[in-house]
Design a protein around this motif. Sequence first.
Motif, mmCIF file in Angstrom:
data_model
loop_
_atom_site.group_PDB
_atom_site.id
_atom_site.type_symbol
_atom_site.label_atom_id
_atom_site.label_comp_id
_atom_site.label_asym_id
_atom_site.label_seq_id
_atom_site.Cartn_x
_atom_site.Cartn_y
_atom_site.Cartn_z
ATOM 1 N N PRO A 1 0.833 -1.204 0.000
ATOM 2 C CA PRO A 1 0.000 0.000 0.000
ATOM 3 C C PRO A 1 0.874 1.263 0.000
ATOM 4 C CG PRO A 1 -0.636 -1.500 1.759
ATOM 5 C CD PRO A 1 0.658 -1.995 1.209
ATOM 6 N N LEU A 2 0.437 2.281 -0.703
ATOM 7 C CA LEU A 2 1.147 3.554 -0.774
ATOM 8 C C LEU A 2 0.210 4.675 -0.338
ATOM 9 C CD1 LEU A 2 2.829 3.026 -4.277
ATOM 10 C CD2 LEU A 2 3.806 2.560 -2.022
ATOM 11 N N PRO A 3 -0.098 4.744 0.955
ATOM 12 C CA PRO A 3 -1.083 5.726 1.423
ATOM 13 C C PRO A 3 -0.643 7.162 1.157
ATOM 14 C CG PRO A 3 0.103 4.765 3.278
ATOM 15 C CD PRO A 3 0.531 4.019 2.048
ATOM 16 N N GLY A 4 -1.576 7.941 0.665
ATOM 17 C CA GLY A 4 -1.325 9.362 0.463
ATOM 18 C C GLY A 4 -0.494 9.694 -0.762
ATOM 19 N N ALA A 5 -0.184 8.716 -1.596
ATOM 20 C CA ALA A 5 0.641 8.971 -2.778
ATOM 21 C C ALA A 5 -0.227 9.427 -3.947
ATOM 22 C CB ALA A 5 1.420 7.714 -3.157
ATOM 23 N N SER A 6 0.261 10.421 -4.666
ATOM 24 C CA SER A 6 -0.427 10.867 -5.882
ATOM 25 C C SER A 6 -0.140 9.865 -6.996
ATOM 26 C CB SER A 6 0.076 12.255 -6.285
ATOM 27 O OG SER A 6 1.410 12.164 -6.764
ATOM 28 N N SER A 7 -0.841 9.989 -8.116
ATOM 29 C CA SER A 7 -0.609 9.056 -9.225
ATOM 30 C C SER A 7 0.818 9.200 -9.762
ATOM 31 C CB SER A 7 -1.638 9.276 -10.335
ATOM 32 O OG SER A 7 -1.581 10.590 -10.815
ATOM 33 N N THR A 8 1.353 10.404 -9.793
ATOM 34 C CA THR A 8 2.729 10.610 -10.238
ATOM 35 C C THR A 8 3.711 9.941 -9.286
ATOM 36 O OG1 THR A 8 2.136 12.707 -11.279
ATOM 37 C CG2 THR A 8 4.471 12.361 -10.793
ATOM 38 N N GLU A 9 3.455 10.056 -7.982
ATOM 39 C CA GLU A 9 4.340 9.440 -6.989
ATOM 40 C C GLU A 9 4.273 7.914 -7.057
ATOM 41 O OE1 GLU A 9 4.003 13.188 -3.878
ATOM 42 O OE2 GLU A 9 2.741 11.425 -3.577
ATOM 43 N N VAL B 1 3.702 6.207 -9.822
ATOM 44 C CA VAL B 1 4.460 5.864 -11.026
ATOM 45 C C VAL B 1 5.963 5.951 -10.754
ATOM 46 C CG1 VAL B 1 5.034 6.629 -13.374
ATOM 47 C CG2 VAL B 1 2.646 6.473 -12.652
ATOM 48 N N LEU B 2 6.413 7.008 -10.096
ATOM 49 C CA LEU B 2 7.835 7.140 -9.778
ATOM 50 C C LEU B 2 8.318 5.986 -8.894
ATOM 51 C CD1 LEU B 2 8.145 10.990 -9.154
ATOM 52 C CD2 LEU B 2 9.126 9.671 -11.048
ATOM 53 N N THR B 3 7.501 5.597 -7.914
ATOM 54 C CA THR B 3 7.859 4.473 -7.043
ATOM 55 C C THR B 3 7.955 3.192 -7.860
ATOM 56 O OG1 THR B 3 6.779 5.549 -5.159
ATOM 57 C CG2 THR B 3 7.234 3.193 -4.958
ATOM 58 N N ALA B 4 6.973 2.953 -8.729
ATOM 59 C CA ALA B 4 6.979 1.755 -9.567
ATOM 60 C C ALA B 4 8.206 1.737 -10.481
ATOM 61 C CB ALA B 4 5.696 1.676 -10.385
ATOM 62 N N LEU B 5 8.584 2.876 -11.020
ATOM 63 C CA LEU B 5 9.764 2.944 -11.885
ATOM 64 C C LEU B 5 11.038 2.625 -11.107
ATOM 65 C CD1 LEU B 5 8.920 6.092 -14.036
ATOM 66 C CD2 LEU B 5 9.035 3.721 -14.812
ATOM 67 N N CYS B 6 11.166 3.171 -9.907
ATOM 68 C CA CYS B 6 12.350 2.879 -9.088
ATOM 69 C C CYS B 6 12.401 1.406 -8.703
ATOM 70 C CB CYS B 6 12.376 3.763 -7.839
ATOM 71 S SG CYS B 6 12.793 5.474 -8.197
ATOM 72 N N VAL B 7 11.252 0.821 -8.396
ATOM 73 C CA VAL B 7 11.202 -0.607 -8.082
ATOM 74 C C VAL B 7 11.674 -1.410 -9.293
ATOM 75 C CG1 VAL B 7 9.627 -2.551 -7.661
ATOM 76 C CG2 VAL B 7 9.444 -0.480 -6.285
ATOM 77 N N GLY B 8 11.198 -1.045 -10.473
ATOM 78 C CA GLY B 8 11.570 -1.759 -11.688
ATOM 79 C C GLY B 8 13.036 -1.607 -12.055
ATOM 80 N N LEU B 9 13.666 -0.522 -11.651
ATOM 81 C CA LEU B 9 15.090 -0.319 -11.921
ATOM 82 C C LEU B 9 15.976 -1.164 -11.012
ATOM 83 C CD1 LEU B 9 15.285 3.547 -12.418
ATOM 84 C CD2 LEU B 9 15.705 1.787 -14.136
ATOM 85 N N THR B 10 15.457 -1.573 -9.879
ATOM 86 C CA THR B 10 16.243 -2.319 -8.902
ATOM 87 C C THR B 10 16.289 -3.795 -9.282
ATOM 88 O OG1 THR B 10 15.476 -0.769 -7.208
ATOM 89 C CG2 THR B 10 16.521 -2.798 -6.443
ATOM 90 N N PRO B 11 17.473 -4.349 -9.512
ATOM 91 C CA PRO B 11 17.569 -5.770 -9.850
ATOM 92 C C PRO B 11 16.938 -6.650 -8.769
ATOM 93 C CG PRO B 11 19.657 -4.683 -10.216
ATOM 94 C CD PRO B 11 18.777 -3.705 -9.505
ATOM 95 N N GLY B 12 16.203 -7.656 -9.218
ATOM 96 C CA GLY B 12 15.559 -8.576 -8.285
ATOM 97 C C GLY B 12 14.150 -8.177 -7.912
#
Length: 135
Positions: A53-61, A63-74
């Motif tokens: 869960p990402l409480p209080g996150a905007s749609s842009t935030e 997306v940015l979190t998802a992108l950082c997760v995807g950049l991290t190996p594993g």
Amino acid sequence: MSADVGRRAVVRTGRILRFLGWFAARLVVANLVVAREILTPGWRLCPAIVRVPLPGASSTEVVLTALCVGLTPGTLTVAVRTSPPVLFVHGMYADDPDGFRRQIVELQRNLLSAVRPVGRRPAGPAPAAGDPDGR
């Protein structure tokens, strides 16, 4: 430029640089863990998909979190729900789902402290261990 605007720019620049340094270190560690797995198959592999869960996150935030997760190996974001904001993240080393979730929440908090305007609080607390909505 007023002193307040200048101060906010300096604070925000510092936050962004701190996040980039923290994230770069995280990327190096994640790459080393994946490299070790390649060299010693079966070392610690324990794949799972965890609800974050990402409480209080905007749609842009989100997306940015998802992108950082995807950049991290594993790690890989496999699904996103926008209302309420939730990521479903696949992790190669998620033997402890609560610990894995805390790592993603830590990533999000560090990211939000860098991208949100000075004075806006980072995301809310991580779900408590054992919380049925936390998985």
